[in-house]
Design a protein around this motif. Structure first.
Motif, mmCIF file in Angstrom:
data_model
loop_
_atom_site.group_PDB
_atom_site.id
_atom_site.type_symbol
_atom_site.label_atom_id
_atom_site.label_comp_id
_atom_site.label_asym_id
_atom_site.label_seq_id
_atom_site.Cartn_x
_atom_site.Cartn_y
_atom_site.Cartn_z
ATOM 1 N N LEU A 137 0.847 -1.193 0.000
ATOM 2 C CA LEU A 137 0.000 0.000 0.000
ATOM 3 C C LEU A 137 0.884 1.245 0.000
ATOM 4 N N ALA A 188 -1.617 5.562 2.563
ATOM 5 C CA ALA A 188 -2.813 4.711 2.710
ATOM 6 C C ALA A 188 -3.549 5.081 3.995
ATOM 7 N N GLN A 233 -7.866 1.510 4.770
ATOM 8 C CA GLN A 233 -7.255 0.701 3.707
ATOM 9 C C GLN A 233 -6.293 -0.340 4.290
#
Ligand code: NAP
Length: 293
Positions: free
Chosen positions: A70, A74, A78
């Motif tokens: 990610l 992020a 998330q």
């Protein structure tokens, strides 16, 4: 006589060969290899390197590994969603959340999302709590401390009744090592940056575990004659003689400590290879605990 070296590379090689055999058997009976899912947030180069090393180690022993990478920005939601996706993925038996997370992410909240059955890094607060409680068993213990215990076991010296000093009290190394040594019936002192007379305290120890993060911080004359010394430190220091321009040293001044100790681990080649091996072993253990589909 200088200390015997506890060779983490050799121990790791031996254990990885066993894991490889067991993983092949698992795959033959279940139709798929044990799977590790890694969640990495951001582009920290050291974290990315650790994730690459773990992926290569999985390949070596026949485990499946995949990563959800990610971006550094992020959101909390998330990151938690990435963990939850692995929780519900039947091909993934173990989840590794690569720490540290960016500062805007609440680490504890993400750790709490990891399914206990898949917490192969043993860092879910429930697992760490159970490690510290009498009569409770964590589903998994953290990789680096478990590797430290395995290296001590290699010496053949009984831990029970020994005086142990752990230098460092981090959640991922110092604290769990101290708990594991206590559970093995050592009498444990935890030292940290506010400890007074660190050399005098270390001098009383039959077992010394150094997890400080300071190159060659623990000196040989702090070590009791005949002690076991496990060096967790992994510090890069400039070295012009090395083509990379740096080399890794531990938290212990190796040569002077070796002159005092009975057993000592090296850096590199001590705890490092054991950490990855324990993660592989925990992933296999997690997969075996899953009921066949
Ligand atoms: P950390 O979170 O920075 O913790 C360091 C600990 O050392 C803290 O508890 C700190 O005390 C203590 N400390 C710092 N200065 C001290 C001093 N002057 N005297 C006594 N104690 C002192 O580090 P970590 O994550 O536990 O890692 C420790 C080392 O192990 C690092 O070199 C790291 O790279 C290495 N490591 C290696 C592996 C591996 O697989 N080989 C894995 C993890 C970590 P306070 O609590 O008072 O601040």
């Amino acid at each position: 006589m200088p200390a015997k070296i506890i060779d983490g590379r050799l121990v790791a090689e031996r254990l990885q060969a066993e894991i490889k055999g067991a993983a092949a058997e698992y795959k033959a009976s279940r139709g798929a290899a044990p799977g590790l899912g890694v969640v990495l947030v951001g582009d920290d180069s050291a974290s990315a390197m650790y994730v690459r090393m773990k992926r290569r180690a999985c390949e070596r022993v026949g485990l499946r590994s995949e990563a959800r990478i990610l971006p550094a920005d992020a959101t909390q939601a998330q990151v938690e969603a990435a963990v939850r996706a692995y929780n519900s993925d039947p091909a993934i038996h173990g989840i590794l959340l690569q720490l540290p997370l960016p500062s805007h992410v609440d680490e504890e909240a993400v750790l709490n999302e990891i399914s206990l059955a898949k917490d192969v890094d043993g860092i879910h607060p429930m697992n760490l709590g159970r490690l510290g409680m009498r009569g409770r068993e964590p589903t998994f213990t953290p990789a680096t401390p478990t590797g430290v215990m395995a290296l001590i076991k290699e010496t053949g010296v009984a831990i029970e009744g020994k005086r142990a000093v752990v230098i460092g009290r981090s959640n991922i190394v110092g604290l769990p090592v101290a708990l594991m040594l206590t559970n093995a019936n050592a009498t444990v002192t935890i030292c940290h940056s506010r400890t007074r007379d660190l050399p005098g305290t270390v001098k009383q120890a039959d077992i010394v575990v150094a997890a400080v993060g300071r190159p060659e911080f623990v000196k040989g004359d702090w070590i009791k004659a005949g002690a076991i010394v496990i060096d967790v430190g992994s510090n890069s220091v400039p070295d012009r003689a090395n083509e990379k321009g740096y080399r890794y040293v531990g938290d212990v001044e190796f040569e002077s400590a070796r002159a005092q100790a009975a057993y000592i681990s090296k850096v590199p080649g001590g705890v490092g290879p054991m950490t990855i091996t324990m993660l592989l072993a925990n992933t296999l253990k997690a997969a075996r605990a899953f009921p066949p589909a």
